[in-house]
Every structure is written in C-alpha cells, then in structure tokens.
Design a protein around this motif. Structure first.
Motif, mmCIF file in Angstrom:
data_model
loop_
_atom_site.group_PDB
_atom_site.id
_atom_site.type_symbol
_atom_site.label_atom_id
_atom_site.label_comp_id
_atom_site.label_asym_id
_atom_site.label_seq_id
_atom_site.Cartn_x
_atom_site.Cartn_y
_atom_site.Cartn_z
ATOM 1 N N ALA A 1 0.824 -1.203 0.000
ATOM 2 C CA ALA A 1 0.000 0.000 0.000
ATOM 3 C C ALA A 1 0.857 1.252 0.000
ATOM 4 N N SER A 2 0.372 2.255 -0.659
ATOM 5 C CA SER A 2 0.985 3.577 -0.576
ATOM 6 C C SER A 2 -0.069 4.549 -0.089
ATOM 7 N N GLY A 3 0.363 5.553 0.662
ATOM 8 C CA GLY A 3 -0.595 6.492 1.209
ATOM 9 C C GLY A 3 -0.484 6.542 2.722
ATOM 10 N N ARG A 4 -0.891 7.665 3.278
ATOM 11 C CA ARG A 4 -0.658 7.904 4.700
ATOM 12 C C ARG A 4 -1.677 7.233 5.600
ATOM 13 N N THR A 5 -2.747 6.695 5.037
ATOM 14 C CA THR A 5 -3.807 6.171 5.891
ATOM 15 C C THR A 5 -3.739 4.664 6.080
ATOM 16 N N PHE A 6 -2.691 3.999 5.580
ATOM 17 C CA PHE A 6 -2.654 2.542 5.677
ATOM 18 C C PHE A 6 -2.745 2.073 7.116
ATOM 19 N N SER A 7 -1.957 2.660 8.004
ATOM 20 C CA SER A 7 -1.888 2.169 9.384
ATOM 21 C C SER A 7 -3.193 2.368 10.143
ATOM 22 N N THR A 8 -4.076 3.215 9.642
ATOM 23 C CA THR A 8 -5.374 3.422 10.287
ATOM 24 C C THR A 8 -6.512 2.946 9.400
ATOM 25 N N SER A 9 -6.207 2.007 8.525
ATOM 26 C CA SER A 9 -7.224 1.409 7.663
ATOM 27 C C SER A 9 -7.434 -0.051 8.021
ATOM 28 N N VAL A 10 -8.682 -0.439 8.104
ATOM 29 C CA VAL A 10 -8.999 -1.861 8.109
ATOM 30 C C VAL A 10 -8.659 -2.397 6.720
ATOM 31 N N MET A 11 -7.984 -3.536 6.682
ATOM 32 C CA MET A 11 -7.602 -4.133 5.409
ATOM 33 C C MET A 11 -8.339 -5.453 5.212
ATOM 34 N N GLY A 12 -8.722 -5.704 3.979
ATOM 35 C CA GLY A 12 -9.440 -6.927 3.694
ATOM 36 C C GLY A 12 -8.962 -7.591 2.417
ATOM 37 N N TRP A 13 -9.215 -8.874 2.339
ATOM 38 C CA TRP A 13 -9.028 -9.646 1.113
ATOM 39 C C TRP A 13 -10.395 -10.161 0.662
ATOM 40 N N PHE A 14 -10.666 -9.988 -0.605
ATOM 41 C CA PHE A 14 -11.880 -10.501 -1.226
ATOM 42 C C PHE A 14 -11.477 -11.366 -2.412
ATOM 43 N N ARG A 15 -12.404 -12.144 -2.910
ATOM 44 C CA ARG A 15 -12.126 -12.941 -4.104
ATOM 45 C C ARG A 15 -13.365 -13.002 -4.993
ATOM 46 N N GLN A 16 -13.099 -13.198 -6.268
ATOM 47 C CA GLN A 16 -14.178 -13.277 -7.241
ATOM 48 C C GLN A 16 -13.863 -14.360 -8.252
ATOM 49 N N ALA A 17 -14.705 -15.373 -8.279
ATOM 50 C CA ALA A 17 -14.587 -16.443 -9.260
ATOM 51 C C ALA A 17 -15.393 -16.068 -10.500
ATOM 52 N N PRO A 18 -15.083 -16.660 -11.655
ATOM 53 C CA PRO A 18 -15.810 -16.322 -12.887
ATOM 54 C C PRO A 18 -17.306 -16.523 -12.734
ATOM 55 N N GLY A 19 -18.062 -15.505 -13.088
ATOM 56 C CA GLY A 19 -19.498 -15.593 -13.036
ATOM 57 C C GLY A 19 -20.105 -15.456 -11.658
ATOM 58 N N LYS A 20 -19.281 -15.154 -10.674
ATOM 59 C CA LYS A 20 -19.783 -15.048 -9.302
ATOM 60 C C LYS A 20 -19.488 -13.664 -8.735
ATOM 61 N N GLU A 21 -20.147 -13.353 -7.641
ATOM 62 C CA GLU A 21 -19.942 -12.072 -6.991
ATOM 63 C C GLU A 21 -18.619 -12.067 -6.213
ATOM 64 N N ARG A 22 -18.138 -10.865 -5.968
ATOM 65 C CA ARG A 22 -16.937 -10.701 -5.160
ATOM 66 C C ARG A 22 -17.312 -10.918 -3.688
ATOM 67 N N THR A 23 -16.602 -11.789 -2.997
ATOM 68 C CA THR A 23 -16.950 -12.142 -1.626
ATOM 69 C C THR A 23 -15.772 -11.939 -0.671
ATOM 70 N N PHE A 24 -16.111 -11.722 0.566
ATOM 71 C CA PHE A 24 -15.141 -11.492 1.626
ATOM 72 C C PHE A 24 -14.373 -12.772 1.931
ATOM 73 N N VAL A 25 -13.066 -12.628 2.135
ATOM 74 C CA VAL A 25 -12.229 -13.757 2.518
ATOM 75 C C VAL A 25 -11.692 -13.560 3.941
ATOM 76 N N ALA A 26 -11.082 -12.411 4.179
ATOM 77 C CA ALA A 26 -10.480 -12.148 5.485
ATOM 78 C C ALA A 26 -10.287 -10.655 5.677
ATOM 79 N N GLY A 27 -10.264 -10.228 6.944
ATOM 80 C CA GLY A 27 -10.030 -8.832 7.248
ATOM 81 C C GLY A 27 -9.176 -8.704 8.496
ATOM 82 N N ILE A 28 -8.503 -7.561 8.631
ATOM 83 C CA ILE A 28 -7.623 -7.342 9.771
ATOM 84 C C ILE A 28 -7.718 -5.899 10.218
#
Length: 125
Positions: free
Chosen positions: A24-51
């Motif tokens: 990440a670049s930018g000054r707000t990284f350390s105060t941002s909740v971060m997440g990983w999402f995934r999207q399979a072909p033909g499907k919606e983007r879904t939550f995987v993990a957050g921190i």
C-alpha cells in the motif's frame, strides 16, 4: 488516498500453499482496516479475510477458517494472506481492499473504499 498492489498469485496444486501480498501507498494505511476478497468467474466478489489497524483483530469467511491467515506489517505498509491446504474452489481473482473510515472489520465489500487490481489464484485438482 491509498493505492494497493497485489502480488503472489499463481497456479498451485490442491493441498498446496500460496502467500499473497498487498503493498500500500498512502498515509492512511496504518489506520485502515484491510481486507481480502475474491471473485470467481461468473460469481460475486466475496469477503475472505479482514484485519484491524494493529493486526490484533481478524475476521475470516467460514470457507477459509483454519486454512488462511491474514496479517499486516504497518512498517512496510503491507498486508498478507497466507493460504494453506488450497482447494480447487479457492480458484478466483483475489483483491486487496482498504477501509479507512472504520475501526471495526466488516465483510461488506461496499464499506471498502480502495481496491487493488487483483491477482489470479488457480488451484488444480
């Protein structure tokens, strides 16, 4: 403003492991909740993990609990997703996302303001 760049995707056999990184670049990284999402072909983007900001709080989708681990290094402005025991159903484009407005981790994609371009993960059977 936060810019996110994912890396680490690839092709792996079922049962294998991959580690995704999101720089990440930018000054707000350390105060941002971060997440990983995934999207399979033909499907919606879904939550995987957050921190949370400090890394002490995490949240996982039921489908990846016990197999995936999210972590962050605020000194390096990087968030990671360690993926073990991969299954063919984990095949998707994986996206890193940042929510700079909340303290709590949410699994709603619309709460995340900034997104990376995605990295492909393919798990062969």
């Amino acid at each position: 403003q936060v810019q996110l760049v994912e890396s680490g995707g690839g092709l792996v056999q079922a049962g294998g492991s991959l580690r995704l990184s999101c720089a990440a670049s930018g000054r707000t990284f350390s105060t941002s909740v971060m997440g990983w999402f995934r999207q399979a072909p033909g499907k919606e983007r879904t939550f995987v993990a957050g921190i949370g900001w400090s890394g002490s709080g995490t949240k996982y989708a039921d489908s990846v609990k016990g197999r995936f681990t999210i972590s962050r290094d605020n000194a390096k402005s990087t968030v990671y997703l360690q993926m073990n025991s991969l299954k063919p159903e984990d095949t998707a484009v994986y996206y890193c996302a940042a929510d700079p407005r909340r303290f709590l981790i949410t699994d709603t994609r619309y709460n995340y303001e900034y997104w990376g371009q995605g990295t492909q993960v393919t798990v062969s059977s």
